[in-house]
Each structure stands twice: as structure tokens, then as C-alpha cells.
Design a protein around this motif. Structure first.
Motif, PDB file in Angstrom:
ATOM      1  N   HIS A  84       0.857  -1.190   0.000  1.00  0.00           N
ATOM      2  CA  HIS A  84       0.000   0.000   0.000  1.00  0.00           C
ATOM      3  C   HIS A  84       0.892   1.238   0.000  1.00  0.00           C
ATOM      4  O   HIS A  84       1.875   1.317   0.745  1.00  0.00           O
ATOM      5  CB  HIS A  84      -0.912   0.041   1.231  1.00  0.00           C
ATOM      6  N   ASN A 132      -4.928   1.417  -1.736  1.00  0.00           N
ATOM      7  CA  ASN A 132      -5.997   0.549  -1.264  1.00  0.00           C
ATOM      8  C   ASN A 132      -6.811   1.329  -0.226  1.00  0.00           C
ATOM      9  O   ASN A 132      -6.379   1.476   0.916  1.00  0.00           O
ATOM     10  CB  ASN A 132      -5.371  -0.709  -0.646  1.00  0.00           C
ATOM     11  N   TYR A 135      -7.346  -0.441   3.144  1.00  0.00           N
ATOM     12  CA  TYR A 135      -6.174  -0.409   4.032  1.00  0.00           C
ATOM     13  C   TYR A 135      -6.103   0.948   4.730  1.00  0.00           C
ATOM     14  O   TYR A 135      -5.915   1.035   5.943  1.00  0.00           O
ATOM     15  CB  TYR A 135      -4.888  -0.669   3.247  1.00  0.00           C
TER      16      TYR A 135
END
Length: 152
Positions: A84, A132, A135
Motif C-alpha cells: 500500500h 488501497n 487499508y
């Protein structure tokens, strides 16, 4: 169905390099940190370097290709593990400026904000990056104490 998860989190990813010293230097520049652990091989050359990074201190290990499994592919391919990143455009640009070759361009994954891309580092490993939103949301909620990180 059991509530205990069998795959809890990614712990270590291993990248292979013919020149571990060069790979260590490249990743140290990319990450802005030095490895926390190093080990020499039987010949005295650096055989392993490990970085801890990210929100959960996951491990990125760089291993001398001489120690790769016999079945390991010689070139990039296989599974892509995505890291991420908060700004995928800037990170992809930085990776290319550092000599990584585009493997997969920026690809929006649906209409909910997920975006992926991947490169091949100068040592032949596929490095996936991803924005993301799930996330980012979970991390923000954990920081606020809204949800707890399960340490079972």
C-alpha cells in the motif's frame, strides 16, 4: 467455520538478487532506511539483508540468488504482492526514475478507489504497489482507537 484465521498477515517477502550489496543499497534509497539485519554467506559476501518497514513493520528480505529454490523462475513472474502506498502516481514515478521497469501500468480496479501498478526492480523482482482505500480506512480507524488490532 472457525473464527481463527489461518493466514493472519504477510510477515516476510523475499526478493532475490545476484548482487545483494547493490540491491540493499537500491532498496535503502527507495525506502529511506537501512536494513536492520544482515548475514554473510560462506564465502564472506553479503547473502541476506532484511528491512522492516511499513505500518506493521513487515519484513522485506533480499537473498542471494544462489540460495533460491531450484524451481524458482529465472525472470519476473508469479505472484505479485502489493505494498500500500499513499500516492501511487508519485511512487511509480520514483521507481521508474530509480531504474525499475514498468511491469504493469497503473490500473484502476473498479470504481471504489483501488489502483495497482507493478515494476521489475533492477534485480529482476516484481514489486507491486497499490492505493488501497480499505487499508487506509482500517489504518485510520486503528489510529483513532475505533477498531483494535487483533493480536491473537
Amino acid at each position: 467455520m472457525s473464527k481463527v484465521q489461518s493466514l493472519r498477515a504477510f510477515a516476510t517477502i523475499s526478493y532475490w538478487a545476484d548482487d545483494v550489496e547493490a540491491a540493499k543499497t537500491w532498496y535503502a534509497e527507495l525506502l529511506g532506511i537501512v536494513p536492520y539485519f544482515e548475514r554473510s554467506g560462506p564465502d564472506g559476501r553479503l547473502a541476506y539483508a532484511e528491512f522492516r518497514l511499513g505500518d506493521y513493520q513487515q519484513e522485506l528480505g533480499i537473498i542471494d540468488r544462489r540460495f533460491a529454490p531450484v524451481q524458482a523462475a529465472a525472470g519476473p513472474g508469479g505472484v505479485i504482492m502489493y505494498w500500500h502506498v499513499d500516492d501511487i502516481h508519485a511512487m511509480l514515478q520514483k521507481l521508474k526514475e530509480m531504474g525499475a521497469a514498468e511491469y504493469e501500468p497503473l490500473i484502476p480496479r473498479g470504481d471504489s478507489g483501488f489502483v495497482t501498478a507493478s515494476v521489475v526492480d533492477p534485480f529482476g523482482n516484481v514489486l507491486g504497489i497499490m492505493y488501497n482505500p480499505h487499508y487506509a480506512d482500517v489504518w485510520e480507524q486503528q489510529q483513532k482507537g475505533v477498531i483494535a488490532h487483533d493480536h491473537r
